[in-house]
Design an enzyme around this catalytic site. Structure first.
Site, PDB file in Angstrom:
ATOM      1  N   GLY A 200     -29.136 -42.068 -28.510  1.00 27.63           N
ATOM      2  CA  GLY A 200     -29.419 -44.321 -28.030  1.00 27.63           C
ATOM      3  C   GLY A 200     -30.625 -44.156 -27.440  1.00 27.63           C
ATOM      4  N   ASN A 225     -27.127 -40.970 -39.552  1.00 29.17           N
ATOM      5  CA  ASN A 225     -26.330 -41.366 -38.352  1.00 29.17           C
ATOM      6  C   ASN A 225     -27.132 -40.877 -37.057  1.00 29.17           C
ATOM      7  OD1 ASN A 225     -24.465 -42.546 -40.079  1.00 29.17           O
ATOM      8  ND2 ASN A 225     -22.848 -40.535 -39.589  1.00 29.17           N
ATOM      9  N   LEU A 226     -28.006 -41.801 -36.259  1.00 33.37           N
ATOM     10  CA  LEU A 226     -29.281 -41.761 -35.900  1.00 33.37           C
ATOM     11  C   LEU A 226     -27.744 -40.803 -34.064  1.00 33.37           C
ATOM     12  CD1 LEU A 226     -31.082 -42.429 -34.273  1.00 33.37           C
ATOM     13  CD2 LEU A 226     -30.352 -44.497 -32.941  1.00 33.37           C
ATOM     14  N   ASP A 227     -28.874 -39.955 -34.155  1.00 40.69           N
ATOM     15  CA  ASP A 227     -28.047 -38.924 -32.743  1.00 40.69           C
ATOM     16  C   ASP A 227     -26.920 -38.010 -33.075  1.00 40.69           C
ATOM     17  OD1 ASP A 227     -30.188 -39.420 -31.519  1.00 40.69           O
ATOM     18  OD2 ASP A 227     -29.310 -41.101 -30.153  1.00 40.69           O
ATOM     19  N   GLU A 228     -26.729 -38.597 -34.201  1.00 38.41           N
ATOM     20  CA  GLU A 228     -25.258 -37.746 -34.539  1.00 38.41           C
ATOM     21  C   GLU A 228     -24.954 -36.063 -36.289  1.00 38.41           C
ATOM     22  OE1 GLU A 228     -21.732 -40.621 -35.505  1.00 38.41           O
ATOM     23  OE2 GLU A 228     -22.641 -41.584 -33.915  1.00 38.41           O
TER      24      GLU A 228
END
Lengths: 283, 283, 283, 283
Positions: A200, A225-228
Site C-alpha cells: 500500500g 489485488n494491489l501489491d499481491e
C-alpha cells in the site's frame, strides 16, 4: 537460429527425455536447459534454449508437430520464442524520475533488449526526460472522474503501438482490471518495500515508524489485488536509527532502480514463468 | 576502570558539552562517544565509554553529582554500568536446538560475556545439550491449563538466580505480561521472518506460499504485542522457486542463529536503547 | 547556518569536552557528532555538524579563535565547511557510459549536491550523453606520446573551472602524479573489483579465471600507486559458474554505479577523512 | 531408490537427450536435472537425480550399460551415487574452536548427512569439545622435524576409518601433496579471507591494514598451491573504520562457520564438480 521454449504441465515421468529427444530429432542443439518440479502442486516447468539451422528449420512445422506429439500428450501449456524481434515495452510513470532515468539509460546503452515506443504519464513533469532520450511522451491525466476514459486512452495507445508488456516505473495510480486483463502477467510493477511487509501507500514511512533495520524493494507482476501479484525480484539494504525517512527514500531509490531493471531483464529474456501467483525464475 | 553511561532526554543545546565536560572534570578519559537525535520525537540519546582511575574514582559520588548537576537539569533518564560483572542470561527453549547449540558454543568459547545460570524449557528434549555444556536444565511443562503456575515457577527461577535478561532461543510459547513486566526491554526473542512480514505462527510456510525471493529473521525485545516489540537486528538470505519449505527452514536456521547472537551481544555491550517501540543501536 | 568541522590530531584526554565546550560557548548547537580513535596509530578523529545563528556568527573570528585555543593546543589538522556553496566536480570518462549516465541522472534529479562544470574524455564517444544532460564536454585525446601535454591541458581546464574534486567514472587512463599532487585525496576512482583482489587491468576476466563466487567494486581515492589508494566504499554481488565474462561485466556495472555514487556522496557530505592510506567514514 | 549421476565430457549435440532417454528407458524417474556448458572450455556438465524402483533396478547392470552405451560414446567422466550410505568425514583442527563447534552441532542435530569417525589435531586443546560430542579425538603433534611421520600417521588413521573426505576446520598446518594426492578434490578448507585477496597467513591483519570495507571467507578444495584451489563458496560482511582487528576476527568467525558448513553440505549432496581449477556448483 536461437529459440526459447517454455513449458509447464502436470508432472509425469519421461517429459525431459521426450522433449529433448524431440528437439534433437528436429536438428536442434540444446544450449541451455532448466527444469523445475513444484512438488506441492505437482507441476513440471521447463525452459529450453536451442539452436537450429535456420535453413533447415520450419517454425510452423515444428510448432505443429510439437503440439501434436508432445503438448497434447502431456497436457502442456507452452510457447516458443525466436530470438531477434525486440519486445515492445511501454513505460508508465508519474513524477518520480529515478526509475525512468535508469531504464532509459540502460535502453540507450543497448543493455535492455527492447523497443520503447512511448512513455505515458498522468503528469507532465517527466516529459523533458523522455524527450532527452528521444522517446515519445504522452500525458494522459487521471482523476477519479475520468479514470475510465483515461484507461481507454491508455489501451488505445498500447494497442496502436502493439505493446508487448508494460512497466510501471513508479506509476502512482492503481491500474484497473480493464488493463490487467489485456496484459496478464505482462505488467511489471516496482513497489518500494520488501513485500508483503508495507504493502500500500507510503511504505518508507511505515518502515520508519516500525523501526526496521532493513528496507527493501519488490518487483512483481500486477494482478487485481494491489501489491499481491507474483514476485519477480526483491532486494534489501540496511538502515539504522540514524536514517530519517528522507534517507530511507534516497537509499530506497537505488534499490528500486536495480530491482526493477533486473525484473525487466528476466521478463525480456523469458526467464520467468507464473504459476499459482508465484514465479519460477530460471536465472 | 571502564564505565558505560547511557542517557536519553529531551534534546537541548549544550548537552554533549555539559556531559563530556563533567566526565573530564571527574578525571574520566572518554574512549568512545556515540550520540543520536531523534528529530521527530526531539529526543537526545548518548552512549559514553570512559575510563577512570580506579583508585581516585568513587562510583557513588559520581552518580550523586551526575544526578544533581546533569540528570535533573536536563530531565535525563540515565544509567551507568561498570565493566567487570557478567550479566546473567537465562535461556528459554522448546524443541529446536540450533540457537541453543549456537549460544552455548559461543558461551563456552568465551565469545559471549555473560553467565548462563540455567536453561529452561517446556519440553525435556534439549536437556542433553544443556548437560553437555554443563548448564543446569529445568523442565517446566506449559499447558493452557497450567500456564499461570508455570510462569510463576519461571519467575521464581529467574528471581532466585538473579537473572538480568532472558533470551527466547526459539521458545515456542507466548510469554505473558506477568513476566514481561518484570523484565521490560530485557527479553530478547528471535522470530523467523523479516518482521513485520509474516508475524505469528509458521512464517516459513507463509513466506513459501507468498513466493518471496528473500527470507529473513528478526530479533526484538518482547512486548505484550506479539512480534511487535522494538527490533534489535534483522538479516536476510535469498531463496528461489527451487527451495521447498524444508529448505527455507534449513537456510533460516543459520539466519536465526546469527541474528539472535548479534542481538544478544549488542544487549550485553549495552549498545541498545529503546524509545517509542524502536531501538537506537550504537554499533 | 550549518557548518561541518573535521578534526584529526594525536589522541589526548579532554578533546571532545574542549571542542564541544568551545562550540557551545560560541552559540553553536551541535546537531551531530561522530568521533573515532585509531588506537594503533593513537589518532583522534572528529566530525561535528553544528548550527549557528547566522546573524551572530563570524566565521573568521571563529576560525581564528578555534585555531588559537584548540588547534594549536592539541596539534590539530582541521577544516570548517559552511553549507551552501556547491562543490565543483569534474568528470573524467573514456568509453563506458554507465557511470556517466548514472551520475548525470542523479545530478539532474538534484540528488547530488554538486556542480558539474564539465565532462572530459580521451575519446569523443560519450559527447552525446554529456550534451543530452547539457554539460560541456571536452575531448582531450591521450596517447603515450602526448600524455604530458594532455595532462597539462586537463590541469588548465580544472583550474579555469575552479574544480574542487575529480571523479574518474571508468576513465581508462592512469592519472599521473602531476594531477594527483594538485588534488590530494580529491580524485575518486571506481575500480571494477573487490580490491585488493584483481587490481590492474581486466579484473572481470581475472575473477572469471579464478572461479570466484562473488565479484565486487571498489571506490577509492587515487594515489600514485595504482589501485592502492584509501578505500571509500565497496560492494559485492554473487556470481555462479553459469555466468560468463559478459555476465560479470553486466552485473558489475550496477555495482560500479552504486559504489561510485555512494563514494561521491560521502565525499560531498564531508563524511570521509583520510589517514595512513585508509579512510574514516562517518556514515 | 534415489541416485545421483554426475557427468562431464566434451560438449556435443544430443547428450541430454541421450542420457535422459537412457535413464527413462531403464525405468528411472528424473527428479532433478541440472546442466551447464563451459563455452570457453567446450565442456558439458550434468547432474541428474533419478528415482528407480529398487526391486527392478540392478546398479551393476545400469553401470555397465551406461558405460558402454553412453560414457564410451561421449568420452564421459561420470559417477553414480546411491542415496543411503553416509559419507565419512574426518575433521582436522588446531586451536580455534568455532568451526568445530558449528560442524559438530550440525552433525548432532542431524543437519549434516555424514559420519564423523574422528577429529584429529596437532594440538590437544580441543579434545574436550570432541569428547563433549562423543567423537574420538586424536592428537598428532606436527613439527618441522616430524611432519612426514605425522602425515603418515594421519594417512593411516584416514585409511583405517575408510574416510571419504576431509574438512580442515581452521587447521593451521599446510597439508602436503602426500595427503592431497590420496584425496583429490576431497579436502575442503576454510580460508578467512575473500580469496584471492589476502591469501596466506594473517588475512584479517592484512585486511585491516589495507582498510577494506568488506571482509570475507572462502571455502575451497585443497590443492598443492596454497589457497589457490577451486573455490566452493564465499561470503562477506561489512566492516568500518571503527572495527579493530579483534572485531574483524569475531565478525569473521561467523562467516567462516557459515561458509564452511555450506561448502560441506554442497560436497555431501554431490552438488560440486571440479574442472580446470574451478567448480561447477548445482545449487
Amino acid at each position: 537460429m536461437k529459440t526459447t521454449i517454455l513449458i509447464h504441465c502436470p508432472d509425469q515421468q519421461g517429459i525431459i527425455s521426450a522433449v529433448t529427444g524431440f528437439v534433437h530429432a528436429k536438428g536442434g542443439n540444446i544450449v541451455y536447459l532448466d527444469q523445475h518440479v513444484d512438488q506441492q502442486a505437482n507441476v513440471f516447468f521447463m525452459r529450453l534454449e536451442s539452436n537450429f539451422d535456420a535453413d533447415l528449420f520450419s517454425e510452423s512445422d515444428f510448432e505443429k508437430e510439437f503440439q501434436k506429439n508432445l503438448a497434447a500428450r502431456y497436457t502442456m501449456q507452452w510457447s516458443m520464442h525466436r530470438a531477434g524481434r525486440l519486445p515492445k515495452m511501454a513505460l508508465f510513470v508519474s513524477k518520480y524520475n529515478h526509475c525512468l532515468y535508469d531504464l532509459l539509460s540502460r535502453y540507450s546503452s543497448g543493455e535492455l533488449e527492447v523497443d520503447i515506443p512511448f512513455v505515458v504519464s498522468n503528469h507532465a513533469d517527466l516529459r523533458p526526460i523522455a524527450e532527452q532520450f528521444k522517446i515519445p511522451f504522452y500525458h494522459i491525466p487521471v482523476t477519479k472522474a475520468n479514470k475510465g476514459d483515461a484507461e481507454n486512452e491508455q489501451l488505445k495507445l498500447l494497442a496502436s503501438h502493439d505493446v508487448d508488456f508494460i512497466v510501471l516505473a513508479r506509476y502512482m495510480q492503481i491500474v484497473s482490471a480493464k488493463i490487467i486483463d489485456h496484459y496478464p502477467n505482462k505488467i511489471i510493477n516496482i513497489h518500494h518495500s520488501f513485500l508483503p511487509a508495507f504493502a500500500g501507500a507510503k511504505p518508507y514511512h511505515a518502515a520508519f515508524k516500525r523501526g526496521v533495520k532493513i528496507i527493501g524493494a519488490t518487483s512483481h507482476y500486477v494482478t487485481e489485488n494491489l501489491d499481491e501479484g507474483p514476485i519477480i525480484e526483491q532486494d534489501v539494504t540496511t538502515v539504522t536509527h540514524a536514517h530519517r525517512i528522507a534517507d530511507f527514500i534516497t537509499k530506497g531509490r537505488d534499490l528500486e532502480k536495480i530491482v526493477l531493471a533486473r525484473a525487466v531483464k528476466l521478463h525480456v529474456q523469458r526467464k520467468t514463468m507464473v504459476y499459482d501467483n508465484k514465479t519460477v525464475i530460471f536465472y
